[in-house]
Design a protein around this motif. Structure first.
Motif, PDB file in Angstrom:
ATOM      1  N   GLY A  41      14.374  -0.543  -7.046  1.00 49.80           N
ATOM      2  CA  GLY A  41      12.955  -0.472  -6.680  1.00 49.80           C
ATOM      3  C   GLY A  41      12.414   0.937  -6.724  1.00 49.80           C
ATOM      4  O   GLY A  41      11.951   1.443  -5.707  1.00 49.80           O
ATOM      5  N   LYS A 103      11.172   4.861   5.016  1.00 52.53           N
ATOM      6  CA  LYS A 103      12.141   4.089   5.809  1.00 52.53           C
ATOM      7  C   LYS A 103      12.314   4.573   7.248  1.00 52.53           C
ATOM      8  O   LYS A 103      12.388   3.748   8.157  1.00 52.53           O
ATOM      9  N   MET A 106      10.196   2.919   9.821  1.00 55.63           N
ATOM     10  CA  MET A 106      10.617   1.577  10.273  1.00 55.63           C
ATOM     11  C   MET A 106      11.615   1.719  11.416  1.00 55.63           C
ATOM     12  O   MET A 106      11.500   1.107  12.466  1.00 55.63           O
ATOM     13  N   PHE A 127      11.212  -6.886   2.941  1.00 53.15           N
ATOM     14  CA  PHE A 127      12.117  -5.740   2.820  1.00 53.15           C
ATOM     15  C   PHE A 127      13.252  -5.905   3.843  1.00 53.15           C
ATOM     16  O   PHE A 127      12.990  -6.053   5.032  1.00 53.15           O
ATOM     17  N   TYR A 130      13.734  -4.357   7.621  1.00 57.98           N
ATOM     18  CA  TYR A 130      13.022  -4.778   8.852  1.00 57.98           C
ATOM     19  C   TYR A 130      13.977  -5.597   9.728  1.00 57.98           C
ATOM     20  O   TYR A 130      14.193  -5.290  10.889  1.00 57.98           O
ATOM     21  N   ASN A 173       3.427  -6.128   5.365  1.00 54.90           N
ATOM     22  CA  ASN A 173       3.731  -5.328   4.186  1.00 54.90           C
ATOM     23  C   ASN A 173       2.865  -5.837   3.042  1.00 54.90           C
ATOM     24  O   ASN A 173       3.096  -6.906   2.510  1.00 54.90           O
ATOM     25  N   ASN A 177       6.957  -6.082  -1.073  1.00 57.66           N
ATOM     26  CA  ASN A 177       8.257  -6.151  -1.711  1.00 57.66           C
ATOM     27  C   ASN A 177       8.961  -7.316  -1.023  1.00 57.66           C
ATOM     28  O   ASN A 177       9.016  -7.322   0.213  1.00 57.66           O
ATOM     29  N   ASP A 205       3.186  -1.641   6.734  1.00 58.72           N
ATOM     30  CA  ASP A 205       3.910  -0.928   5.678  1.00 58.72           C
ATOM     31  C   ASP A 205       3.036  -0.946   4.425  1.00 58.72           C
ATOM     32  O   ASP A 205       2.921  -1.962   3.738  1.00 58.72           O
ATOM     33  N   TYR A 208       3.116   0.462  -0.929  1.00 57.49           N
ATOM     34  CA  TYR A 208       2.682   0.087  -2.294  1.00 57.49           C
ATOM     35  C   TYR A 208       1.159   0.020  -2.411  1.00 57.49           C
ATOM     36  O   TYR A 208       0.639  -0.557  -3.366  1.00 57.49           O
ATOM     37  N   SER A 238       7.162   8.036  -2.288  1.00 58.20           N
ATOM     38  CA  SER A 238       8.209   7.562  -3.191  1.00 58.20           C
ATOM     39  C   SER A 238       7.653   6.740  -4.350  1.00 58.20           C
ATOM     40  O   SER A 238       8.031   6.948  -5.501  1.00 58.20           O
ATOM     41  N   TYR A 325       7.334  -5.675  -8.684  1.00 57.55           N
ATOM     42  CA  TYR A 325       8.400  -6.678  -8.726  1.00 57.55           C
ATOM     43  C   TYR A 325       7.814  -8.032  -9.104  1.00 57.55           C
ATOM     44  O   TYR A 325       6.694  -8.347  -8.705  1.00 57.55           O
TER      45      TYR A 325
END
Ligand code: PLP
Length: 397
Positions: A41, A103, A106, A127, A130, A173, A177, A205, A208, A238, A325
């Motif tokens: 990813g 990350k 989280m 994801f 979590y 999210n 993802n 989150d 994206y 990222s 994805y």
């Protein structure tokens, strides 16, 4: 064997299987097999030049020391400004905590908010970290299914039924993802109404956020009336700026929680790398043509991979609205997702992830990342087609 002397809590940690599949794929490569990697990813693009230059300039300029634990003042200010401009959330620099990647937000948030027995509602498939961290801290994971029939958006009525007096946190999210689902503004509004007055936090989150394909800007739950103090925004660099290896992300949260998350930073990382923080300022304030070009290329690849998969008999692939994805439905083959993912790696040389790597509701699906060249995507689709055409004649158990 020394494990009996290790902390029991370790047995509650989950993982990201992408790294395990990558290791399996590398082993096959070492044996001479050629693999198309659709398991990972991360953007296959280079970090934009202006950002790399800013990082180098920072190193040459002496940004090689510790920084304040919650981040450099200029980085926190640039992030607060971006959050105000782009997300329409009136964030102050003191509400921003800079951390090494998305990350840690989280991990820190769940750790800072949850006592054993608290319930955390989280997306499934979602994801995997979590669920892992919820279990690790001894809280109770309450999955909310994301269904293909609902374009992989959570069903707000189902969410309403899952909220209980024990609910401490809800994780959202969007774009998501592994499914590419994007929440509608009306969903976000209803979610805010559902938690209103119940003292429930929302971890949103938004990593994206810049990768959406329907031309619509996602709406942060933090913009909804009364939600700013109850929302923790997780975001980072990222995915948007192809900076996975630089390790930088951030959380935006009320000042009181920010001071606890800062304390968790002091106890773990001390701070995020100084030159990385300076590169991040350039990412936010410099030219945005890098992310825009990546977005256009992802749209093209999304169409190629989704159309390609849909041309395979027995495969049904919803076109994702965001992230990078696809999450095709392979239920017609009557095998488990894990069996299909293993089979595709062995038989077709295509590395992908089982839908169940993202939770039980991922059964029947696999995840393919299209952060790869069009040539590799086309090759993967051809190989999957050939392998699936044989599957019913083979025993892959
Ligand atoms: N959130 C989601 C939904 C992700 O998919 C990822 C990475 O795959 C992250 C957060 C973490 O990103 P980072 O690499 O910045 O820690």
């Amino acid at each position: 064997m020394l494990g009996h002397r290790f902390a029991h809590s370790l047995t509650r940690l989950g993982t990201e299987t992408a790294f395990e599949v990558l290791a399996k794929a590398r082993k096959l490569e070492a044996e001479g097999k050629e693999i198309v990697h659709l398991e990972i990813g991360e953007p296959d693009f280079d970090t934009p030049r202006n950002i790399i230059d800013a990082g180098i300039e920072a190193l040459n300029g002496g940004f090689t020391h510790y920084t304040p634990a919650p981040g450099l003042p200029q980085t926190r200010a640039a992030i607060a400004d971006y959050v105000r401009r782009y997300k329409n959330v009136p964030a102050a620099p003191e509400e921003v905590v800079v951390v090494p990647g998305g990350k840690p937000i989280m991990f820190f948030t769940i750790m800072a908010l949850c006592n054993p027995g608290d319930e955390v509602i989280y997306p499934n498939p979602g994801f995997p970290i979590y669920e892992s961290v919820i279990n690790f801290v001894g809280a109770n994971p309450v999955p909310i299914p994301l269904r293909e029939e609902n374009e992989f958006r959570l069903d707000v009525n189902e969410l309403a039924a899952l909220i209980s007096p024990k609910t401490k946190l809800i994780i959202l999210n969007s774009p998501a993802n592994p499914t590419g689902g994007v929440l509608k503004e009306s969903d976000v509004r209803t979610i805010a109404e559902l938690v209103q007055g119940k003292e429930i936090f929302v971890l949103s989150d938004e990593i994206y956020e810049r990768l959406v394909y329907n031309g619509q800007k996602p709406v942060s739950v933090a913009t909804m009336p009364g939600m700013k103090d109850w929302t923790i925004i997780l975001d980072g660099f990222s995915k948007t700026y192809a900076m996975t290896g630089w390790r930088i992300g951030y959380g935006v949260m009320n000042k009181e929680l920010a001071s606890w998350v800062t304390k968790l930073m002091v106890n773990s990382n001390s701070c995020t790398a100084a030159f990385t923080q300076m590169a991040a300022v350039e990412a936010l304030n410099g030219a945005q043509d890098g992310p825009e070009k990546m977005l256009q290329e992802f749209v093209r690849r999304r169409d190629i991979i989704a159309d390609g998969l849909n041309s395979i008999p027995g495969v049904k692939c919803a076109k994702p609205l965001g992230a990078f994805y696809v999450f095709p439905n392979l239920k017609s083959f009557g095998r488990s997702s894990q069996e299909i993912a293993d089979y595709l790696l062995q038989e077709a040389g295509v590395a992908c992830l089982s839908g169940t790597s993202f939770g039980a509701y991922g059964e029947g699906y696999i995840r393919l990342s299209y952060a790869n060249s069009v040539a590799n995507i086309e090759k993967a689709v051809e190989r999957i087609k050939a392998a699936l055409a044989k599957i019913n004649r083979l025993s892959i158990r």
